[in-house]
Design a protein around this motif. Structure first.
Motif, PDB file in Angstrom:
ATOM      1  N   VAL A  81      18.291 -46.144  -5.906  1.00 38.54           N
ATOM      2  CA  VAL A  81      19.091 -45.958  -7.115  1.00 38.54           C
ATOM      3  C   VAL A  81      18.277 -46.336  -8.356  1.00 38.54           C
ATOM      4  O   VAL A  81      18.356 -45.680  -9.399  1.00 38.54           O
ATOM      5  N   GLN A  82      17.475 -47.379  -8.248  1.00 42.33           N
ATOM      6  CA  GLN A  82      16.643 -47.777  -9.379  1.00 42.33           C
ATOM      7  C   GLN A  82      15.658 -46.676  -9.748  1.00 42.33           C
ATOM      8  O   GLN A  82      15.490 -46.336 -10.924  1.00 42.33           O
ATOM      9  N   GLY A  83      15.006 -46.096  -8.735  1.00 44.14           N
ATOM     10  CA  GLY A  83      14.087 -44.995  -9.000  1.00 44.14           C
ATOM     11  C   GLY A  83      14.798 -43.794  -9.601  1.00 44.14           C
ATOM     12  O   GLY A  83      14.290 -43.135 -10.515  1.00 44.14           O
ATOM     13  N   LEU A  84      15.988 -43.502  -9.094  1.00 48.42           N
ATOM     14  CA  LEU A  84      16.805 -42.398  -9.603  1.00 48.42           C
ATOM     15  C   LEU A  84      17.170 -42.630 -11.061  1.00 48.42           C
ATOM     16  O   LEU A  84      17.011 -41.746 -11.916  1.00 48.42           O
ATOM     17  N   GLN A  85      17.646 -43.827 -11.372  1.00 48.33           N
ATOM     18  CA  GLN A  85      18.101 -44.130 -12.723  1.00 48.33           C
ATOM     19  C   GLN A  85      16.947 -44.088 -13.721  1.00 48.33           C
ATOM     20  O   GLN A  85      17.103 -43.579 -14.847  1.00 48.33           O
ATOM     21  N   GLU A  86      15.797 -44.618 -13.344  1.00 42.93           N
ATOM     22  CA  GLU A  86      14.644 -44.621 -14.244  1.00 42.93           C
ATOM     23  C   GLU A  86      14.257 -43.198 -14.649  1.00 42.93           C
ATOM     24  O   GLU A  86      13.998 -42.917 -15.821  1.00 42.93           O
ATOM     25  N   ILE A 290       9.401 -49.883  10.413  1.00 45.92           N
ATOM     26  CA  ILE A 290       8.957 -48.662   9.759  1.00 45.92           C
ATOM     27  C   ILE A 290       9.124 -48.850   8.257  1.00 45.92           C
ATOM     28  O   ILE A 290      10.208 -49.191   7.784  1.00 45.92           O
ATOM     29  N   VAL A 291       8.077 -48.625   7.497  1.00 46.35           N
ATOM     30  CA  VAL A 291       8.117 -48.785   6.045  1.00 46.35           C
ATOM     31  C   VAL A 291       8.328 -47.427   5.378  1.00 46.35           C
ATOM     32  O   VAL A 291       7.589 -46.477   5.649  1.00 46.35           O
ATOM     33  N   THR A 292       9.345 -47.342   4.539  1.00 46.38           N
ATOM     34  CA  THR A 292       9.635 -46.117   3.794  1.00 46.38           C
ATOM     35  C   THR A 292       9.450 -46.381   2.301  1.00 46.38           C
ATOM     36  O   THR A 292       9.127 -47.497   1.889  1.00 46.38           O
ATOM     37  N   ARG A 293       9.703 -45.362   1.482  1.00 46.76           N
ATOM     38  CA  ARG A 293       9.488 -45.480   0.027  1.00 46.76           C
ATOM     39  C   ARG A 293      10.757 -45.055  -0.712  1.00 46.76           C
ATOM     40  O   ARG A 293      10.821 -43.974  -1.300  1.00 46.76           O
ATOM     41  N   PRO A 294      11.784 -45.895  -0.695  1.00 51.38           N
ATOM     42  CA  PRO A 294      13.076 -45.493  -1.263  1.00 51.38           C
ATOM     43  C   PRO A 294      13.051 -45.230  -2.763  1.00 51.38           C
ATOM     44  O   PRO A 294      13.761 -44.338  -3.248  1.00 51.38           O
ATOM     45  N   LYS A 295      12.272 -46.002  -3.515  1.00 42.28           N
ATOM     46  CA  LYS A 295      12.239 -45.782  -4.966  1.00 42.28           C
ATOM     47  C   LYS A 295      11.679 -44.396  -5.275  1.00 42.28           C
ATOM     48  O   LYS A 295      12.180 -43.690  -6.158  1.00 42.28           O
ATOM     49  N   LEU A 296      10.642 -44.002  -4.551  1.00 37.69           N
ATOM     50  CA  LEU A 296      10.077 -42.666  -4.726  1.00 37.69           C
ATOM     51  C   LEU A 296      11.079 -41.596  -4.303  1.00 37.69           C
ATOM     52  O   LEU A 296      11.141 -40.511  -4.876  1.00 37.69           O
TER      53      LEU A 296
END
Length: 366
Positions: A81-86, A290-296
């Protein structure tokens, strides 16, 4: 009681018509430099603020994007959500956010509410993209829409992680460590199609890497009775030596529950998560995951919706399957029966310091 300043007041002060004031304040048409200066001076003197509602009525747009996620308690959604909002703020859009609490009915109600507020587009994480009633309503409106975390449907673009292949990667790591009998701890599949996709990938990996079919344990989102359910699972399947949890929150809860049952992690039970939450690196033992990239992921979803709204081509590719990695951690070790080497020596315990293994991403079919 003070009266609200209207656009007519500004027009009278600036000695021009209402249409001229509207063009100047909206920057939507021609006006002489002198008229523009008078309008802006009058608006400032009177303390006039052009209403977002009025702007929306004139332009047929609200400059808002609606978003539904299951929960903000899980940081993976908060990061997205932070990545989306930015990204939306950079483009001059505001975000209207609501949570469904992993409930399909709440999800439908939330989408209906956002549609009633005349949002210009939607970014959604739904319980099940293939069955979502809310997605059907959104589709009927024809609004720009992008899924986030869910894999794409035939009608909707998505920014997501390939859950099936990432789960196969976990199976490969278990097999490499010597595990054969494993379990899968999941949010109920009706609440999360991502959980179901990870289970299907894990089943595939266990089969291909010579392991027994995993034991499935589905739980509700609150997980209040996890200790009792885990005890029943371990009692019924005494050979089980490792558990793959469908997200890091569940993995952390499973580690706590295992300790309550007197099971040591990883000596008695290895546990691996999914998402790559930073808190997993601060635990003892650290969490393998498993590491993902949610902000991206959030930024990509915003770009997809904004491209449609501005008439530009969508990002290439429109459906973004983002990369993932396996992060080693102290919660994964060989099972007790596999601890001895051929020379009879016991190998050193795995490091508790997390290590990101980049090679995992595209080699799950090796």
């Amino acid at each position: 009681m003070s009266r609200t300043v209207t656009i007519k007041d500004v027009a009278l002060r600036a000695n021009c018509g209402v249409a001229t004031v509207s063009r100047v304040l909206n920057d939507s048409g021609s006006a002489s430099p002198a008229a523009r200066r008078r309008v802006w001076d009058a608006a400032k003197e009177l303390g006039f603020e052009f209403s977002d509602i009025g702007r929306a009525l004139q332009s047929s747009t609200t400059r808002t994007i609606g978003c539904v996620v299951p929960s903000l308690a899980n940081p993976v959604f908060a990061d997205a959500v932070q990545g989306l909002q930015e990204k939306l703020q950079q483009a001059g859009y505001q975000l209207l956010l609501t949570c469904s609490n992993y409930d399909p009915d709440s999800e439908t109600a939330a989408i209906r509410t956002l549609l009633a507020k005349q949002v210009d587009g939607l970014v959604l994480t739904v319980c099940d993209a293939g069955k979502s009633e809310g997605l059907r309503f959104a589709g009927q409106r024809g609004l720009p829409c992008c899924l986030m975390f869910n894999q794409p449907t035939k009608d909707l673009a998505a920014c997501f992680v390939n859950n099936f292949e990432a789960a196969r990667c976990v199976a490969k790591e278990f097999a490499a460590a010597g595990h054969r009998d494993t379990g899968f701890l999941a949010l109920r599949f009706g609440s999360s199609d991502r959980s179901r996709q990870r289970f299907e990938g894990f089943v595939s990996g266990c089969r291909d890497f010579g392991m027994a079919p995993p034991v499935l344990l589905e739980i509700d989102e609150d997980g209040d009775n996890l200790s009792a359910l885990l005890a029943d699972m371990l009692t019924a399947h005494s050979k089980l030596s490792a558990i793959f949890a469908s997200n890091d929150f569940l993995a952390i809860a499973a580690i706590r529950a295992a300790r309550q049952l007197g099971r040591k992690v990883p000596a008695d039970l290895s546990i691996v998560g999914f998402d790559g939450l930073e808190i997993g690196t601060m635990m003892e033992p650290s969490l393998a995951t498993i590491v993902t990239r949610p902000k991206l992921m959030g930024r990509g979803a915003a770009e997809t919706v904004l491209a449609v709204l501005t008439g530009n081509p969508p990002p290439d590719p429109q459906n973004k399957s983002l990369s993932f990695n396996f992060r080693e951690g102290g919660s994964l070790a060989p099972p007790r029966k596999a601890e001895k080497n051929d020379d009879g020596k016991v190998p050193a315990s795995p490091s508790s310091s997390p290590t990101l293994r980049k090679s995992c991403d595209d080699k799950t079919k090796d």
